[in-house]
Design a protein around this motif. Structure first.
Motif, mmCIF file in Angstrom:
data_model
loop_
_atom_site.group_PDB
_atom_site.id
_atom_site.type_symbol
_atom_site.label_atom_id
_atom_site.label_comp_id
_atom_site.label_asym_id
_atom_site.label_seq_id
_atom_site.Cartn_x
_atom_site.Cartn_y
_atom_site.Cartn_z
ATOM 1 N N ARG A 34 0.819 -1.226 0.000
ATOM 2 C CA ARG A 34 0.000 0.000 0.000
ATOM 3 C C ARG A 34 0.844 1.264 0.000
ATOM 4 N N SER A 48 -4.738 3.142 10.544
ATOM 5 C CA SER A 48 -5.893 3.255 9.647
ATOM 6 C C SER A 48 -6.905 2.146 9.933
ATOM 7 N N THR A 92 -10.005 4.662 9.122
ATOM 8 C CA THR A 92 -9.767 5.648 8.070
ATOM 9 C C THR A 92 -9.203 4.973 6.826
ATOM 10 N N ARG A 93 -9.405 5.636 5.702
ATOM 11 C CA ARG A 93 -8.902 5.109 4.434
ATOM 12 C C ARG A 93 -7.447 5.488 4.246
ATOM 13 N N ARG A 124 -4.272 6.457 2.058
ATOM 14 C CA ARG A 124 -3.891 7.033 0.769
ATOM 15 C C ARG A 124 -2.510 6.492 0.478
ATOM 16 N N SER A 125 -2.400 5.650 -0.519
ATOM 17 C CA SER A 125 -1.103 5.044 -0.790
ATOM 18 C C SER A 125 -0.183 6.061 -1.443
ATOM 19 N N ARG A 126 1.072 5.988 -1.052
ATOM 20 C CA ARG A 126 2.101 6.860 -1.612
ATOM 21 C C ARG A 126 3.022 5.993 -2.442
#
Length: 121
Positions: A31, A41, A46-47, A49-51
């Motif tokens: 992820r 998360s 919470t969702r 956010r992939s970096r």
């Protein structure tokens, strides 16, 4: 009541088997986040956010794109000074051709052909 965002972080210990840890770490890597971010998360709901890392770009391509960007800035300045439109259009056509050559030179062999917008394909 203190705000969690400004609170100093503290360590929380968690017991897990080596297989669980490896599975969680692999999921975090997939992820593009740290193991701590993954666990937070999941606990907070919470969702993530992939970096993802940006793909490497050839230095010669970056230099060429920077040169084209400079040309576009010069065109914008000329347009703001209300210089003749024909000269601006000629330069934009030239830049479009340069970009098409760059796309062709840096196209991955497995990538689908991009439409250049000129109706040729």
């Amino acid at each position: 009541m203190p705000d969690d965002a400004v609170d100093n972080p503290i360590w929380i210990k968690l017991r897990a088997s080596s297989a669980e840890r490896a599975r969680w770490q692999a999921l975090a890597v997939a992820r593009g986040v740290s193991l701590s971010e993954l666990i937070r998360s999941r606990l907070d709901g919470t969702r993530l956010r992939s970096r993802r890392e940006a793909p490497p770009v050839a230095p010669d391509l970056l230099r060429e794109l920077a040169r084209i960007g400079n040309n576009l800035n010069q065109l914008a300045r000329a347009a703001n000074r209300r210089e003749p439109v024909t000269a601006l259009l000629a330069r934009l056509i030239e830049i479009d051709r340069e970009l098409a050559l760059l796309r062709a030179a840096h196209q991955r062999p497995d990538a689908p052909l991009a439409d250049s917008g000129d109706g040729i394909g």
